[in-house]
Design a protein around this motif. Structure first.
Motif, PDB file in Angstrom:
ATOM      1  N   LEU A 664      54.791  67.776  57.234  1.00  0.00           N
ATOM      2  CA  LEU A 664      53.758  67.297  56.315  1.00  0.00           C
ATOM      3  C   LEU A 664      54.378  66.743  55.030  1.00  0.00           C
ATOM      4  O   LEU A 664      54.004  65.660  54.555  1.00  0.00           O
ATOM      5  N   LEU A 665      55.314  67.476  54.474  1.00  0.00           N
ATOM      6  CA  LEU A 665      55.950  67.002  53.244  1.00  0.00           C
ATOM      7  C   LEU A 665      56.724  65.713  53.483  1.00  0.00           C
ATOM      8  O   LEU A 665      56.698  64.793  52.663  1.00  0.00           O
ATOM      9  N   ALA A 666      57.398  65.638  54.634  1.00  0.00           N
ATOM     10  CA  ALA A 666      58.159  64.431  54.949  1.00  0.00           C
ATOM     11  C   ALA A 666      57.244  63.230  55.121  1.00  0.00           C
ATOM     12  O   ALA A 666      57.650  62.090  54.857  1.00  0.00           O
ATOM     13  N   ALA A 667      55.996  63.487  55.583  1.00  0.00           N
ATOM     14  CA  ALA A 667      55.034  62.393  55.783  1.00  0.00           C
ATOM     15  C   ALA A 667      54.293  62.036  54.498  1.00  0.00           C
ATOM     16  O   ALA A 667      53.419  61.167  54.522  1.00  0.00           O
ATOM     17  N   GLY A 668      54.586  62.712  53.389  1.00  0.00           N
ATOM     18  CA  GLY A 668      53.982  62.366  52.113  1.00  0.00           C
ATOM     19  C   GLY A 668      52.763  63.175  51.737  1.00  0.00           C
ATOM     20  O   GLY A 668      52.058  62.820  50.774  1.00  0.00           O
ATOM     21  N   ALA A 669      52.477  64.280  52.452  1.00  0.00           N
ATOM     22  CA  ALA A 669      51.331  65.117  52.094  1.00  0.00           C
ATOM     23  C   ALA A 669      51.578  65.792  50.748  1.00  0.00           C
ATOM     24  O   ALA A 669      52.694  66.228  50.438  1.00  0.00           O
ATOM     25  N   THR A 670      50.532  65.871  49.942  1.00  0.00           N
ATOM     26  CA  THR A 670      50.639  66.499  48.623  1.00  0.00           C
ATOM     27  C   THR A 670      49.860  67.795  48.511  1.00  0.00           C
ATOM     28  O   THR A 670      50.123  68.612  47.623  1.00  0.00           O
ATOM     29  N   ALA A 671      48.864  67.973  49.383  1.00  0.00           N
ATOM     30  CA  ALA A 671      48.062  69.193  49.383  1.00  0.00           C
ATOM     31  C   ALA A 671      47.491  69.363  50.783  1.00  0.00           C
ATOM     32  O   ALA A 671      47.443  68.419  51.584  1.00  0.00           O
ATOM     33  N   LEU A 672      47.025  70.604  51.078  1.00  0.00           N
ATOM     34  CA  LEU A 672      46.608  70.920  52.440  1.00  0.00           C
ATOM     35  C   LEU A 672      45.421  71.865  52.408  1.00  0.00           C
ATOM     36  O   LEU A 672      45.389  72.818  51.614  1.00  0.00           O
ATOM     37  N   SER A 673      44.433  71.605  53.275  1.00  0.00           N
ATOM     38  CA  SER A 673      43.330  72.547  53.460  1.00  0.00           C
ATOM     39  C   SER A 673      43.004  72.635  54.946  1.00  0.00           C
ATOM     40  O   SER A 673      43.206  71.674  55.702  1.00  0.00           O
ATOM     41  N   VAL A 674      42.507  73.802  55.347  1.00  0.00           N
ATOM     42  CA  VAL A 674      42.062  74.020  56.725  1.00  0.00           C
ATOM     43  C   VAL A 674      40.648  74.571  56.664  1.00  0.00           C
ATOM     44  O   VAL A 674      40.425  75.650  56.085  1.00  0.00           O
ATOM     45  N   ASP A 675      39.711  73.834  57.221  1.00  0.00           N
ATOM     46  CA  ASP A 675      38.298  74.209  57.193  1.00  0.00           C
ATOM     47  C   ASP A 675      37.856  74.549  55.766  1.00  0.00           C
ATOM     48  O   ASP A 675      37.239  75.592  55.506  1.00  0.00           O
TER      49      ASP A 675
END
Length: 857
Positions: A664-675
């Motif tokens: 995720l970080l390598a793909a440029g994600a900055t934050a994460l949520s699940v449901d």
């Protein structure tokens, strides 16, 4: 049906990359009754079958991702084989890198080497033959001990028996499409085990004890047939209307024999010393359990000494042993052969029996066979490989995985393609030319071949494509929809979508329907919404109706705007023209142009993914499913990336999962949520929800116990269970080109428990280390969730430590009932447990995510 093996004459591809890296058949008639009784019907007659034919082999196992449960097809086979390495050695490792062997224990010297003896034909002057005109009422008598040779003429069942003299090849003549029985008296002076070839047959019986026949008449299969001193009535249950049924018997003075008619072998390449593997069936004729069966290669100036071991082979059993070829020097010049000496050894054999096999040496530019050691069962498998033309070691190439039609060899499929200057073309085998319809073990084989090719030849992970013809067209749809994260394009030719659309059969319902949910390809087509789809079909196809191609295109186009359909006017099932140097119906230039224009993002952040459960596919992009909440519905994961880099995951019917934070970080994600729940985004695994209970490699259903190296365990004093185990080993070798072991419970060791999934035959609950709460059995009574069933048989799967185990048990004198739940079929899916009696299902269902009995039954 598909055409005969397609062969074309492609121009010679250039040298392949030299990167050295670390290392359905029939569901018996009784099953239909059980399915109906438990809420669904599933006709077991597959449109393409699932058959025996021979293969050849590839290098190593291992790799990343894939379907088939918790352990993907690239994982090491869990100690299934070791190249004389110490305990726990990884069989997928390059033998050159393996840990050195521990010093051998002091003990008796090795047995002397003896060349295998010539087999001696056993004369059967005539067979008494009859054809079943309606319902097969004879089977119940043949399956019991004491069956006598029927008298000539009409019997009380209305069957008319006559004597047939076999021809010089054992052929029994032509018959109409029907079940055919052939019986003969075979006298022997002492207890002995003969060798049987029975083509176009289902089963062979001696005194009620079965061995599998060669359903597809390949001419390559041999099974042990145990006879007692005196006169024995041998009964063959054959199939008319599919070629000439054949019956041949031999004897051998050897106590273990090789079947060289069914060798799985690679081509050796000039200048190439990569490890390879050979698979050869070995039959136990000794009449006793053979412990520590060693598949040895005798060293010489080209090959090193190696040995792979199998814990045990039961009396009357046959399995396809894998032999490791570790080359110490290049094999020679193209157009020559290189002999390799194979040996089978055991402390219970008086000799190490030796057999010489000749392997062809080919130019590295040629289309050829590659071999590997399967993570599924530790067997040697092969695939056909078309190397790129104009090979440049400085370039990175793509991979096109192609799947063959029913009856076609993998190497024949490969030979239907001309080489391309930008990609490898790998033709998987489905384990046999008929195999498993590219479902179940066929799907695993396809993914193993893909991962092996990617790893060994260091290919571009963004340029991976899937295609296939006929049954392989169905496989393209099925493998593709369940593994969309592996392919940029799927391109089926003359394919059918599912058994149900193709044959008109009713779909099973209830637990059986869920166990077979992966077959409903149509339900998962939306997984391909961000993939290219290119469909090819002949307008006059008289084998797979053109409606199959048209309907799937229309379905895919409802949600996907990157779908191309080519319908060849007037073309039948297999067609060719002038567009390609290969066969146009598979080597279609516009298809390959479409592939080349597409690339894949293995870690995409925008997707919708649906799966029947983690045992089919557990991983897509950065998400790995651990378990689902309920077994009666699909698991669904949706991911969306916002402009600010926030990744929001929503799920349906998901109990637990693990996210790849690093990806995720390598793909440029900055934050994460699940449901809608924020999750910490870290450079590592991000667990969400329960991580206990079911997990991909410990999940079920019953079929999943056979997705890793497995071994049958039977009571020491139970010859009926021992005979069942021997039959299953032979059947798996014939149908799945596979390897397995079986042993009495007294020989079960901690090492075997650690290295194999165990299928316990006839145990009492106290014999096991783990039994599900609410389930017990004794004396033919099975109690499940407070309900007791009398004179019932039981099959279930359950975790035992870090391995998946199964139990199969039946009432006294009822072991034959277990043949009704033959697991080795692309259409025989069972749920996690099944209780049945007299051909009727009494209870069936799935354990919940915590392995409890609360799930609906």
């Amino acid at each position: 049906m598909p055409p005969s093996t397609p062969v074309c004459h492609p121009s010679a591809p250039s040298r392949v990359r030299r990167r050295l890296v670390p290392y359905d058949l029939f569901v018996f008639a009784l099953a239909g009754g059980m399915v109906a009784a438990c809420g669904g019907g599933d006709d077991d007659a597959s449109p393409t079958g699932g058959s025996p034919e021979s293969g050849d082999a590839t290098v190593g196992t291992g790799g990343a991702g894939g379907a088939g449960g918790a352990q993907g097809p690239d994982a090491a086979p869990g100690g299934a084989d070791t190249l004389d390495a110490g305990p726990g050695a990884d069989a997928s490792a390059d033998p050159a890198d393996a840990a050195p062997s521990p010093p051998p224990d002091a003990g008796p010297p090795p047995a002397p080497v003896q060349a295998t003896a010539e087999w001696v034909p056993v004369s059967v002057p005539s067979w008494r033959v009859a054809t079943v005109g309606g319902e097969d009422e004879l089977l119940a008598f043949v399956e019991r001990p004491g069956f006598d040779l029927p008298p000539l003429g009409r019997d009380f069942r209305g069957m008319v028996w006559s004597d047939v003299t076999p021809d010089e090849n054992g052929g029994l003549g032509g018959f109409p499409p029907a079940i055919v029985y052939a019986a003969a008296v075979v006298p022997v002076e002492r207890d002995t085990t003969l060798i049987l070839r029975a083509d176009n047959g289902i089963t062979a019986y001696v005194d009620g004890v079965p061995q599998p026949a060669d359903l597809y008449g390949s001419g390559r299969m041999r099974v042990p047939l145990r006879l007692k001193a005196g006169e024995n009535v041998v009964v063959l249950r054959l199939i008319g209307g599919r070629g000439t049924p054949t019956a041949t018997l031999w004897s051998s003075p050897d106590e273990a024999v090789f079947n060289t008619a069914d060798v799985t072998a690679p081509d050796l390449m000039v200048g190439d010393t990569r490890p390879q593997f050979i698979g050869v069936p070995v039959l136990n004729l000794s009449g006793r359990v053979l412990r520590d069966v060693r598949a040895e290669v005798a060293g010489d100036d080209v090959f090193q000494d190696t040995a792979l071991s199998l814990p045990a082979l039961p009396p009357g059993g046959m399995t396809k042993l894998a032999f490791a070829l570790q080359l110490r020097a290049a094999p020679g010049d193209a157009g020559t052969t290189r002999a390799v000496r194979l040996r089978v050894a055991s402390p219970d054999l008086p000799f190490r029996y030796e057999q010489t096999i000749d392997l062809p040496v080919v130019d590295p530019q040629a289309t050829h066979r590659e071999s590997f050691l399967s993570a599924v069962d530790g067997s040697a498998q092969y695939f056909g490989l078309v190397p790129p033309s104009g090979f440049d070691p400085a370039r990175t190439y793509g991979v096109v995985l192609t799947l063959h039609g029913a009856g076609v060899e993998g190497i024949g499929q490969a030979q239907a393609y001309a080489p391309k200057d930008w990609t490898y073309i790998a033709a998987a085998t489905n384990r046999r030319p008929f195999g498993f319809d590219w479902e179940a073990w066929g799907r695993l084989d396809a993914l193993e071949v893909l991962s092996h090719t990617q790893r060994v030849f260091d290919t571009d992970p963004t340029r991976v494509y899937l295609t296939g013809h006929s049954m392989g067209g169905h496989g393209t749809w099925n493998v593709g929809v369940h593994n969309p994260g592996r392919f940029a394009v799927v391109g089926p030719s003359a394919g059918w979508s599912s058994f149900y659309t193709y044959t008109g059969d009713a779909q099973p319902t209830g637990p059986f329907g869920r166990a077979r949910a992966a077959s409903n390809t149509n339900d998962y087509v939306t997984n391909l919404d961000r993939r290219g789809i290119y469909v090819i079909h002949g307008s006059a196809d008289d084998n797979v109706p053109v409606r199959e191609g048209r309907d799937m295109v229309a379905l895919a186009q409802q949600t996907n705007d990157d779908v191309v359909y080519h319908e060849e006017p007037g073309a039948g099932h297999w067609w060719d023209g002038e567009r390609s140097p290969g066969a146009d119906c598979v080597d279609w230039p516009p298809l390959f142009e479409f592939m080349r224009a597409h690339t894949l993002d293995p870690f995409e952040l925008d997707f919708d993914f649906r799966t029947p459960g983690p045992w089919v596919t557990s991983t897509h992009s950065f998400v790995t499913l651990r378990s689902c909440e309920r077994a009666d519905a699909d698991c669904v994961v949706r991911s969306r990336r916002a402009p600010d880099g926030t990744v929001a995951l929503t799920t349906e019917n998901v109990r637990g999962l693990v996210l790849d934070g690093a990806a995720l970080l390598a793909a440029g994600a900055t934050a994460l949520s699940v449901d809608d729940e924020p999750q910490a985004l870290i450079d590592g695994p991000v667990p969400v929800g329960p991580q206990d209970g079911k997990r991909p490699d410990l999940y079920g259903p019953v079929e999943a116990v056979y997705y890793r190296p497995f071994c049958y365990v039977y009571p020491d004093d139970a010859p009926d269970y021992a005979a069942y185990a021997a039959h299953q080993l032979s059947y798996w070798a014939i149908i799945g080109n596979g390897r397995a072991c079986a042993l009495p419970r007294s020989l079960l060791t901690p090492r075997i428990r650690a290295d194999f999934n165990l299928i316990h035959l006839g145990p009492e609950p106290g014999d096991l280390t783990a039994v599900p709460e609410g389930l017990t059995w004794s004396g033919g009574e099975v109690t499940l969730g407070g309900t007791t069933h009398s004179r019932a048989s039981l099959v279930y799967v359950y975790p035992d430590g870090d391995r998946l185990s199964a139990v199969m048990t039946a009432p006294a004198r009822g072991v034959a009932s277990l043949f009704a739940v033959q697991p080795f079929s692309s259409r025989g899916g069972l749920p996690d447990y099944l209780v049945f009696s007299a051909g009727r299902g009494l209870a069936a269902g799935f354990f919940d995510g915590g392995w409890g009995l609360s799930a609906g039954r």
